[in-house]
Design an enzyme around this catalytic site. Structure first.
Site, short mmCIF file in Angstrom:
data_model
loop_
_atom_site.label_atom_id
_atom_site.label_comp_id
_atom_site.label_asym_id
_atom_site.label_seq_id
_atom_site.Cartn_x
_atom_site.Cartn_y
_atom_site.Cartn_z
N ASP A 267 66.51 45.52 -97.83
CA ASP A 267 66.84 44.11 -98.02
C ASP A 267 67.54 43.60 -96.76
OD1 ASP A 267 67.11 41.89 -100.26
OD2 ASP A 267 69.01 41.90 -99.14
N GLU A 310 63.06 38.50 -99.20
CA GLU A 310 63.41 39.28 -98.02
C GLU A 310 63.58 40.77 -98.35
OE1 GLU A 310 67.33 37.69 -99.69
OE2 GLU A 310 65.24 37.06 -99.53
#
Length: 385
Positions: A267, A310
């Site tokens: 992440d 993301e």
């Protein structure tokens, strides 16, 4: 019972039928051009090649009724030009740079030779030599182009086979023209079985090759649609659905052979701040750059997918926990030390298969829990579970 003799096949009829089929296949390819993605190149050239062959065939069929300059010299020029345009289409289709000048010079020289042996020093045999050499050269070069570029699919195999057939037919025609049985006063429409075979072989060879063009284009479309289905449109990372299937298959392989696999959940830290500060386009560039850099670090069997937003995941076959931690640290350090703006550090959670009862969901849950710990412990970290 009265048996009527069969009427001989008229070469002009064969040529006209071939012209009609070329025209229809040109329409098919033009329709594909209008409806297929722009990324599939060469369809315009292929369609144009068939139209040129159509016009050339009509001129050939008018031999004896049209001026020799049109029905002999220009028809041959259009035949070679059509074959060359098809060759250019295949170059564009395969992404091969085109070098036109040598072929243009060669076709121009051949045209001048045809004009000479038609109008200045008439000789059917010399015209035949020029035509067969040009056709054999174009067919052979085209077959070699398809053979040496990419994998050989059934459609490409058909194209290569047809082109080699045309090449062999022209070589045979050239060789037999030097035999003692070749008439000194031979003409194109002589009603001989051998001449009819040569005319028919080219007519149907052109039809079969046009079919192979359509098949190659549809094969490429299938490949592109499959790519779109399996890859994220922004980053070109694999989709979550594909990654789920890949993880499931790799888990099953690990169960059968007692192997180890690793799953990384990644992440980008504070990615929202990038979007808020620099805009969403800058955020998109960060995501694209993230995938590009990670792909350069991974092995060929490894797979990288976009989990959402993301968040990304990487599947590492034949990888122990220690090896996976080493890979994850290399990824983390790469982005921690980056100096370009904007950029994000990355937090990574790692897990490996631990029990035969593991499923994709349990792997994802463990990797996600490890990722959560990495974020909670200050980000820019690697944790395992």
């Amino acid at each position: 019972m009265l048996i009527l003799p069969m009427a001989p096949i008229d070469p002009r009829t064969v040529i006209l039928l071939a012209a009609v089929m070329s025209g229809l296949m040109a329409l098919v390819l033009y329709s594909l051009k209008r409806n297929f993605p722009a990324s599939i190149k060469g369809l315009s050239e292929w369609a144009g090649a068939l139209l040129v062959l159509l016009l050339g065939a009509l001129l050939v069929a008018g031999r004896g009724r049209l001026p020799d300059f049109l029905s002999t010299s220009i028809s041959s020029f259009m035949l070679w030009s059509g074959l060359y345009l098809a060759y250019v289409g295949t170059q564009r289709f395969l992404g091969v740079p085109s070098r036109s000048l040598p072929w243009i010079v060669l076709i121009t020289v051949a045209l001048l030779a045809q004009i000479w042996f038609t109008s200045v020093a008439p000789s059917y045999h010399m015209r035949l030599i020029v035509t067969t050499v040009m056709m054999a050269g174009l067919s052979g070069a085209h077959a070699w182009l398809i053979f040496r570029r990419g994998s050989i699919t059934s459609s490409r195999a058909l194209a290569i086979g047809v082109l080699l057939f045309l090449f062999a037919a022209q070589i045979m025609r050239l060789v037999t023209s030097f035999s003692e049985s070749f008439p000194a006063d031979a003409e194109f429409f002589d009603p001989t079985a051998m001449q009819l075979v040569y005319i028919t072989s080219f007519a149907f060879g052109a039809l079969l090759f046009s079919i192979s063009m359509v098949l190659m284009a549809t094969d490429q479309l299938r490949i592109e649609l499959q790519h779109l289905a399996n890859h994220d449109s922004l980053t070109n990372a694999l989709t979550r659905r594909h990654m789920d299937d890949a993880c499931r298959a790799e888990l099953e392989r690990c169960r059968r052979h007692g192997r180890s696999m690793a799953l990384l959940m990644m992440d980008l830290d504070n990615f929202k701040a990038v979007n808020d500060t620099y805009g969403h386009q800058a955020g998109d560039r960060v995501l694209i750059d993230f995938v590009t850099r990670i792909k350069a670090l991974l092995r060929e069997p490894d797979q990288l997918g976009r989990f959402g937003g993301e968040e990304f995941m990487a599947l590492l076959p034949e990888t122990s926990l220690e090896e996976a931690i080493h890979v994850a640290e290399r990824i983390r350090e790469l982005f921690a030390e980056a100096s370009d703006k904007p950029h994000c550090t990355v937090s990574i959670g790692i897990t490996t298969n631990q029990k035969d009862t593991d499923t994709v969901d349990t792997l994802l849950a463990r990797a996600d829990a490890a990722l959560y710990r990495a974020k909670a412990n200050g980000r820019n970290r690697v944790e395992s579970a």
